[in-house]
Every structure is written in structure tokens, then in C-alpha cells.
Design a protein around this motif. Structure first.
Motif, PDB file in Angstrom:
ATOM      1  N   ALA A 116      -4.836   9.475 -13.411  1.00  0.00           N
ATOM      2  CA  ALA A 116      -3.646  10.217 -12.993  1.00  0.00           C
ATOM      3  C   ALA A 116      -2.454   9.276 -12.832  1.00  0.00           C
ATOM      4  N   TRP A 117      -2.693   8.086 -12.282  1.00  0.00           N
ATOM      5  CA  TRP A 117      -1.625   7.090 -12.123  1.00  0.00           C
ATOM      6  C   TRP A 117      -1.095   6.647 -13.483  1.00  0.00           C
ATOM      7  N   TYR A 118      -2.014   6.365 -14.419  1.00  0.00           N
ATOM      8  CA  TYR A 118      -1.599   5.936 -15.756  1.00  0.00           C
ATOM      9  C   TYR A 118      -0.749   7.016 -16.428  1.00  0.00           C
ATOM     10  N   TRP A 156       0.835  -1.195   0.000  1.00  0.00           N
ATOM     11  CA  TRP A 156       0.000   0.000   0.000  1.00  0.00           C
ATOM     12  C   TRP A 156       0.874   1.252   0.000  1.00  0.00           C
ATOM     13  N   LEU A 157       0.490   2.225  -0.813  1.00  0.00           N
ATOM     14  CA  LEU A 157       1.108   3.547  -0.787  1.00  0.00           C
ATOM     15  C   LEU A 157       0.083   4.531  -0.231  1.00  0.00           C
ATOM     16  N   ARG A 158       0.412   5.140   0.883  1.00  0.00           N
ATOM     17  CA  ARG A 158      -0.535   6.033   1.544  1.00  0.00           C
ATOM     18  C   ARG A 158      -0.660   7.360   0.783  1.00  0.00           C
ATOM     19  N   VAL A 159      -1.896   7.836   0.639  1.00  0.00           N
ATOM     20  CA  VAL A 159      -2.143   9.173   0.090  1.00  0.00           C
ATOM     21  C   VAL A 159      -1.973  10.173   1.232  1.00  0.00           C
ATOM     22  N   VAL A 160      -1.000  11.070   1.098  1.00  0.00           N
ATOM     23  CA  VAL A 160      -0.725  12.026   2.176  1.00  0.00           C
ATOM     24  C   VAL A 160      -1.238  13.425   1.853  1.00  0.00           C
ATOM     25  N   GLU A 161      -1.611  13.652   0.604  1.00  0.00           N
ATOM     26  CA  GLU A 161      -2.113  14.981   0.240  1.00  0.00           C
ATOM     27  C   GLU A 161      -3.071  14.844  -0.935  1.00  0.00           C
ATOM     28  N   TYR A 173       8.303  11.084  -2.327  1.00  0.00           N
ATOM     29  CA  TYR A 173       6.881  11.124  -2.647  1.00  0.00           C
ATOM     30  C   TYR A 173       6.666  10.947  -4.147  1.00  0.00           C
ATOM     31  N   ILE A 174       5.466  10.541  -4.491  1.00  0.00           N
ATOM     32  CA  ILE A 174       5.037  10.425  -5.885  1.00  0.00           C
ATOM     33  C   ILE A 174       3.876  11.396  -6.069  1.00  0.00           C
ATOM     34  N   ARG A 175       4.042  12.358  -6.968  1.00  0.00           N
ATOM     35  CA  ARG A 175       3.014  13.378  -7.198  1.00  0.00           C
ATOM     36  C   ARG A 175       2.248  13.040  -8.469  1.00  0.00           C
ATOM     37  N   LEU A 176       0.946  12.829  -8.325  1.00  0.00           N
ATOM     38  CA  LEU A 176       0.080  12.552  -9.463  1.00  0.00           C
ATOM     39  C   LEU A 176      -0.727  13.813  -9.761  1.00  0.00           C
ATOM     40  N   PRO A 177      -0.363  14.565 -10.795  1.00  0.00           N
ATOM     41  CA  PRO A 177      -1.071  15.826 -11.085  1.00  0.00           C
ATOM     42  C   PRO A 177      -2.549  15.578 -11.385  1.00  0.00           C
ATOM     43  N   MET A 178      -3.411  16.388 -10.767  1.00  0.00           N
ATOM     44  CA  MET A 178      -4.850  16.315 -11.008  1.00  0.00           C
ATOM     45  C   MET A 178      -5.339  17.532 -11.789  1.00  0.00           C
ATOM     46  N   SER A 179      -4.530  18.571 -11.820  1.00  0.00           N
ATOM     47  CA  SER A 179      -4.750  19.767 -12.638  1.00  0.00           C
ATOM     48  C   SER A 179      -3.401  20.460 -12.717  1.00  0.00           C
ATOM     49  N   SER A 180      -3.374  21.639 -13.297  1.00  0.00           N
ATOM     50  CA  SER A 180      -2.082  22.314 -13.435  1.00  0.00           C
ATOM     51  C   SER A 180      -1.511  22.748 -12.094  1.00  0.00           C
ATOM     52  N   ASP A 181      -2.358  22.884 -11.071  1.00  0.00           N
ATOM     53  CA  ASP A 181      -1.861  23.367  -9.780  1.00  0.00           C
ATOM     54  C   ASP A 181      -2.298  22.500  -8.592  1.00  0.00           C
ATOM     55  N   LEU A 223       9.944  -2.651  -4.612  1.00  0.00           N
ATOM     56  CA  LEU A 223      10.638  -1.450  -4.148  1.00  0.00           C
ATOM     57  C   LEU A 223      11.584  -0.903  -5.213  1.00  0.00           C
ATOM     58  N   ALA A 224      12.159  -1.788  -6.029  1.00  0.00           N
ATOM     59  CA  ALA A 224      12.995  -1.310  -7.133  1.00  0.00           C
ATOM     60  C   ALA A 224      12.140  -0.555  -8.150  1.00  0.00           C
ATOM     61  N   PHE A 225      10.935  -1.060  -8.412  1.00  0.00           N
ATOM     62  CA  PHE A 225      10.011  -0.371  -9.319  1.00  0.00           C
ATOM     63  C   PHE A 225       9.667   1.013  -8.769  1.00  0.00           C
ATOM     64  N   LEU A 226       9.366   1.082  -7.468  1.00  0.00           N
ATOM     65  CA  LEU A 226       9.017   2.367  -6.857  1.00  0.00           C
ATOM     66  C   LEU A 226      10.200   3.327  -6.876  1.00  0.00           C
ATOM     67  N   GLU A 227      11.410   2.779  -6.799  1.00  0.00           N
ATOM     68  CA  GLU A 227      12.605   3.628  -6.866  1.00  0.00           C
ATOM     69  C   GLU A 227      12.675   4.333  -8.217  1.00  0.00           C
ATOM     70  N   LEU A 228      12.374   3.592  -9.285  1.00  0.00           N
ATOM     71  CA  LEU A 228      12.356   4.216 -10.613  1.00  0.00           C
ATOM     72  C   LEU A 228      11.206   5.206 -10.735  1.00  0.00           C
ATOM     73  N   LEU A 229      10.095   4.881 -10.103  1.00  0.00           N
ATOM     74  CA  LEU A 229       8.903   5.716 -10.239  1.00  0.00           C
ATOM     75  C   LEU A 229       9.044   7.041  -9.499  1.00  0.00           C
ATOM     76  N   SER A 230       9.692   7.023  -8.337  1.00  0.00           N
ATOM     77  CA  SER A 230       9.772   8.232  -7.511  1.00  0.00           C
ATOM     78  C   SER A 230      11.069   9.003  -7.699  1.00  0.00           C
ATOM     79  N   GLY A 231      12.089   8.361  -8.277  1.00  0.00           N
ATOM     80  CA  GLY A 231      13.368   9.042  -8.452  1.00  0.00           C
ATOM     81  C   GLY A 231      14.019   9.350  -7.115  1.00  0.00           C
TER      82      GLY A 231
END
Length: 641
Positions: A454-456, A356-361, A585-593, A573-581
Motif C-alpha cells: 500500500a505504501w509503494y 515514526w509515523l503513527r497509524v491512527v486508523e 494525514y496520509i491515506r494508504l488505500p487497502m481496498s476501494s472503501d 519533513l519536506a518529503f512528507l510535505e510532498l507526500l501528504s499535500g
């Protein structure tokens, strides 16, 4: 039997007294060698004082001698200052005798009940018969006890056969009788011929599922253990109660002599019944035909157990195998047997890493925009599809996280839209907007769909390869992101490890990936489902795509079977390392801001118990272990299937 203890020596009487009083008081009395006893024949020491036991074997001397002796013992008793004093004697004691002795012994005797005469000792012997048997001199002349001992020995030497296990006994019992009392035996058993232990896993999977369909199932896994001798009874079930025989077909199974013996009986029974389909072979691996039933069409479990089960149930139904019309009952012994090899639990807490990846914001509000005039629905849908952020068509408008200025610019080609509703996101998910036709469940589904989009979009932006599975969209590391055989480092500073996301095994390239699925309960999070994709190795970085879903399924079952949990965890965890750099955190944009922000590290849970399994592979060994490469069948073997 009532004893006078005349057959015991003084030392024997002391031993008996210690055993009886020790058992009665749940304490252990110390024993001392023959000679002056310093006022004690047994002692139990505790922190606040000692319990002293004296045994006086004065059977022939009488009470006067005992009274005189206890007068001489008074000084020793006072010197010892016991917490409690106990006296046993073979001299019969009346209430007056006990009162007299109590005055002689003094304050160390807490109660007259702490003086035990022969009647009291006999009562304890009746209470603890095992102590009676352990003192052989006590009962050596007792006919009653000798008879009991001899009878027990004879019974043990001539033990009757154990009762037939209930599972087997129920199948041996006839269902009814005719008017002339001849037995009617209904053939209603589906009999599994298998080899132990190589077929146990499959049988424990198959049998409960057949019982759930109303069939009565028998397999020797429930009745035969090493040393058991129920061959005659199981043969009787096979010959007299069986409606269909299911023969598990693997080379190792068919090489088992017990399987061959059962098969011979089944062939003979089928001939007697005139049932040419009495035996249904279940093919669990590619192999040779079975002698005697070579023309029988097998039920194929090689391509998948679920598919094979569906075919088998259909065959049993077509062949009119009896099944119960009542609510199905599944024998609990299947599960009990399955758990015999279970890993024991340890009463120690353990930290567990989830998927599970928790949504923090998350954005504070979500907005509904409505068209200001007449619009073309297709133009609006095209604008929504072209918009780089999640949004959803709703009536003559749409749901989005964007502010008015962004909407005016992004949807200008579809028309003009004005903000109709702005509602807190959590309220929208929990209640919807019923007044504009968005009920709670619809609202929840809309937000789930927007989170997925957004994830896709984020995974594509990061360069991951998209693949459509039957139950979701997966993303896999490309050859550029994770070259074949290269490890991807992951983990905290000082605890860095590495895992592969792509490698070659048995002529195929496997690629690890994940599907991200958003959930709201028990808190907002994304659940990651591990995926493995395969291509045929042709010497290139990507290989040749495999379009056959069944072949992909077989490769997953075979190649990934050897992967341990630790390896699945490392790849995720290796996959998440590539995904998050470099970010936590991993930011999934929902709009421009606005954006949905996930923690890049999976949620940790604490288990109150752990297991006794050792973790024998360290970080470096886990990727060089042979199980990493799995055991897939080659193309020739698959073609033979």
C-alpha cells in the motif's frame, strides 16, 4: 604528639579553637579583631539563634584564674542569649572543674561536653591532622611533625616514576620461563602504528573488532597521553611481543615523525625475524607508497571499513597470527577513551522528533476468500497482481480487505470466490487463523507485506521515483516535484521552514528519499529510513544514473558526512510535505472503501535529558551552510582509489 598550647598567643589559640570546633560541628565561626570581645571569640549565626564560642588561654594562670574570669563573663553570656555556648581553654579541666564552670556559665551551656580542655583539643587535632599542620606555631618545636613535613617534601621532589599503565605492563610481562629461568616471550600482539588524534576514530572502531576475533591488540591510544613517557616500553612491545604490525596509511599519518620512528623499528624487527609480511599496511585513503614496504599489498579500507575488516581478518588468519582460543575479551578502555570526547548531558527535558509515523486508523476486519470451484493458480496470481490494492495468495484463495461485491468484480477473470473467514484485524495479526494453516507469525508477515504494498502504491501515485536498494525499496522526489536546488516549504503556520530534496554537489546530483517500513510494536507505525541517491551531473534535470553500488556507497559516505541531524530532519519533513499535500494525514488505500491512515507529522518523544550542544544554525542558514554540499571526491580521485 600532645600539646600544652604554650607556644600559642591568645589570638593563635582563638584561631585554633575556631578551626577545630568549626570542623567538628560543620559550621563556620565568625572571627573578630583583637580587643574587647563582648563575650565571644567566635560566632555562628542561624535563624533561631547563635552559637557562641569563647577561647580562654589560661595555661599559666590555672583554674582559679579561669573560674574568676568566667564569673565576670556571665553577664555578657546572659545578654547574648546564645542558642548554644562553647568554651575552649588551655587550662586542664577535671570533671569537678567542669561542673563548677557549668554552674557559673548558666543555662546557655547545654552540656559539660561543650567545655573543651587541652585533652579534648588534642583529640580533635589527632582527628584533623590537616588543621594541626596549618597552625605552624603549634608544631614549630615538634620534631615529629617537622620530620613528617620534610619527608613529604623530599618525596615530592624525588618522586618515583609512575607505574607503567596496566595495558602496557601486561604486554611487557613474559608468558613463562625455561628450565634455566630464561624468559620465553610469545609474540601474540597485533600492534597498530597510528598518528594521534587523526587516526583515533578508526583505531577505536577497529581494535575492539579485532579483539572480538580473539586477537591481542595494542595501540598507544590506551596508554600515551600528553606528557606521558612510555616510549621505551612501547618500543619493547613492538620489538619483543608483536606478531604483526598494522600500519595506518594516510598522508598525514605517514608525515608524523613518531609514526616514522615506529615504522623504522618495525622494519628492523621484521628483518630480524625474517618475516617479509611483518608489516601489513591499511590503506585509509588514496596515496603514495610507503618507503620500505612499497611491495606490500595493502588492505583496502577506502571502499568500505567493513569490507577492509573482512580482508584483514582473513589475512591475519592466513598468516597464522596467534589468537586466543578462549571466549574473546574486549578491553573496556577502548569505550572509555571513545567517550572522553562525548557531549555532556544536561538535566533538562527535550522534545525530540522521531522518524515514526503513527497509524491512527486501520480497517476493522480482514477477509479470507476461498475458490468455489477449481481454479487456475496462475490466473489467480495474475488477478492478485492486477488488483490495485494489497492482497495475498493463500492456498486456493486469498487474503484481502475487500468486501464480497468488490471481490466478485475484481477477481471475475480468475473464478468465483466466497467469503470463508472475516476476522478482526488485530486478532488476525496477534493469532492468525491456525485452522486454515495461517499461524501467528505468518499472519503478521502477511499484513506487513500488504502495508508495504500500500505504501509503494501510494508513493508511485504521488509521482515519486522508485529505487531498489539492497535492503528495501526507496522513493525519491522527481525533478518535477523538487527541481534541483529548490527548497520545499514545510512546517506549521507561523513556523514555516524549507529544505532541499535535490541539489548538485561536486559534479553529482543528489536526491533525498525514504523507505517506509511498517511495525506493530510498541504501537502500529511506519518507520522512515532516509535514503540518498546520486547521478552524474550532465547538465540535465535528472543526470546520468550511476549503476555502481560501491560508488554510490562512497558518495553517501563523503557527500552526506557533513549533513547535520537538523538537515536530515528538514529533508524528511519536506518529503512528507510532498507526500501528504495539504492534509494532516496520509491515506494508504487497502481496498476501494478501506484505508490505513497515518499521521503526516512524525511522532514526538520527550527525553528526560538534553545535551550541551548549541544549535548555532537557524532555519535559513542550514541550507546555505557548506556542509550541505558535503565533500565528495571527484571522479579522478575515485579512479585513483
Amino acid at each position: 604528639m600532645k600539646y600544652d598550647f604554650s607556644s600559642l598567643s591568645p589570638n593563635d589559640f582563638e584561631d585554633l579553637s575556631r578551626d577545630l570546633l568549626g570542623r567538628e560541628l560543620c559550621v563556620r565561626f565568625e572571627a573578630f579583631p583583637e580587643g574587647p570581645d563582648d563575650g565571644m571569640d567566635g560566632r555562628h549565626c542561624v535563624g533561631e539563634g547563635s552559637i557562641i564560642l569563647q577561647a580562654k588561654h589560661y595555661y599559666r594562670s590555672g583554674f582559679s584564674a579561669l573560674k574568676s574570669k568566667m564569673g565576670k563573663e556571665r553577664a555578657s553570656i546572659d545578654r547574648l542569649q546564645p542558642k548554644r555556648y562553647l568554651l575552649t581553654t588551655s587550662t586542664p579541666l577535671t570533671p569537678n572543674n567542669k561542673r563548677t564552670l557549668a554552674g557559673i556559665i548558666g543555662p546557655a551551656l547545654l552540656s559539660e561536653g561543650d567545655m573543651l580542655g587541652p585533652d579534648d583539643l588534642n583529640a580533635l587535632l589527632r582527628k584533623y591532622p590537616d588543621i594541626e599542620k596549618s597552625h605552624q606555631k603549634l608544631w614549630a618545636q615538634s620534631t615529629t611533625v617537622l620530620e613528617e613535613v620534610v619527608t613529604g617534601a623530599v618525596k615530592q621532589a624525588m618522586a618515583r616514576p609512575a607505574e607503567v599503565p596496566s595495558v602496557l605492563a601486561n604486554m611487557l610481562s613474559p608468558r613463562g620461563t625455561t628450565e634455566d629461568n630464561s624468559q620465553i616471550v610469545e609474540r601474540d600482539v597485533v600492534y597498530l602504528i597510528k598518528s594521534s588524534p587523526i587516526d583515533d576514530e578508526f583505531v577505536l572502531w577497529l581494535a575492539p573488532k579485532l579483539e572480538a576475533e580473539g586477537y591481542r591488540v595494542f595501540a598507544d591510544i590506551l596508554t600515551l597521553q600528553p606528557g606521558d613517557r612510555w616510549r621505551r616500553e612501547t618500543n619493547a612491545v613492538l620489538q619483543a611481543r608483536t606478531a604483526k604490525v598494522l600500519l595506518l596509511c594516510k598522508d598525514a599519518t605517514l608525515a608524523d615523525q613518531h609514526v616514522q620512528d615506529d615504522l623504522d623499528i618495525a622494519l628492523e624487527t621484521g628483518n630480524e625475524l625474517g618475516d617479509t609480511r611483518f608489516i601489513i599496511p591499511l590503506r585509509l585513503e588514496p596515496g603514495r607508497k610507503v618507503k620500505g614496504i612499497g611491495d606490500a599489498v595493502p588492505v583496502d579500507f577506502v571502499r568500505g571499513w567493513a569490507e577492509g575488516l573482512a580482508t584483514l581478518i582473513d589475512a591475519l588468519s592466513r598468516q597464522k597470527v596467534p589468537r586466543s582460543s578462549e571466549a574473546p575479551t574486549i578491553d573496556r578502555n577502548w569505550e572509555i577513551f571513545r567517550r572522553r570526547g562525548a557531549v555532556p548531558l544536561v538535566e533538562e527535558s527535550e522534545r525530540l522528533t522521531s522518524n515514526w509515523l503513527r497509524v491512527v486508523e486501520a480497517p476493522d476486519v480482514i477477509r479470507f476468500y476461498e475458490a468455489s470451484g477449481v481454479i487456475d493458480g496462475r490466473s489467480l496470481q495474475a488477478a492478485i497482481d492486477a488488483y490495485p490494492y494489497p492482497s495475498a495468495l493463500q492456498g486456493s484463495g486469498f487474503i484481502t480487505f475487500a468486501a464480497q461485491a468488490e471481490v466478485d468484480e475484481a477477481f471475475e477473470s480468475a473464478g468465483r470466490f466466497r467469503l470463508k473467514r472475516e476476522i478482526p484485524l488485530l486478532h488476525f495479526v496477534g493469532n492468525g487463523i491456525p485452522e486454515i494453516g495461517i499461524e501467528r507469525q505468518v499472519a503478521s508477515n502477511l499484513v506487513i507485506a500488504m502495508l508495504k504494498k500500500a505504501w509503494y502504491a501510494y508513493c508511485k501515485q504521488c509521482g515519486f521515483l522508485e529505487f531498489q536498494y539492497s535492503n528495501g525499496t526507496g522513493f525519491h522526489a522527481s525533478a518535477e516535484q523538487a527541481p534541483t536546488g529548490q527548497r520545499i516549504p514545510w512546517g506549521k503556520q507561523g513556523e514555516r521552514r524549507s529544505s532541499m530534496l535535490r541539489n548538485v554537489a561536486k559534479g553529482h546530483i543528489w536526491q533525498f528519499g525514504v523507505t517506509g517500513m511498517p511495525f506493530f510494536w510498541p504501537f502500529w507505525h511506519f518507520k522512515l529510513k532516509s535514503r540518498v541517491l546520486f547521478s552524474t551531473d550532465n547538465g540535465t534535470a535528472t543526470g546520468i544514473d550511476i549503476d555502481d553500488p560501491k560508488k554510490l556507497h562512497r558518495l553517501r559516505r563523503s557527500l552526506c558526512k557533513g549533513w547535520r541531524n537538523k538537515q536530515w530532519y528538514g529533508r524528511m519533513l519536506a518529503f512528507l510535505e510532498l507526500l501528504s499535500g495539504e492534509s494532516a494525514y496520509i491515506r494508504l488505500p487497502m481496498s476501494s472503501d478501506t484505508a490505513i491512515v497515518l499521521e503526516a507529522a512524525p511522532v514526538l518523544f520527550s527525553s528526560p535529558v538534553s545535551t550541551a550542544l548549541p544549535d548555532i544554525l537557524d532555519a535559513d542558514e542550514e541550507e546555505t551552510d557548506l556542509s550541505t554540499l558535503g565533500r565528495p571526491a571527484n571522479d579522478d580521485e575515485e579512479g585513483a582509489a
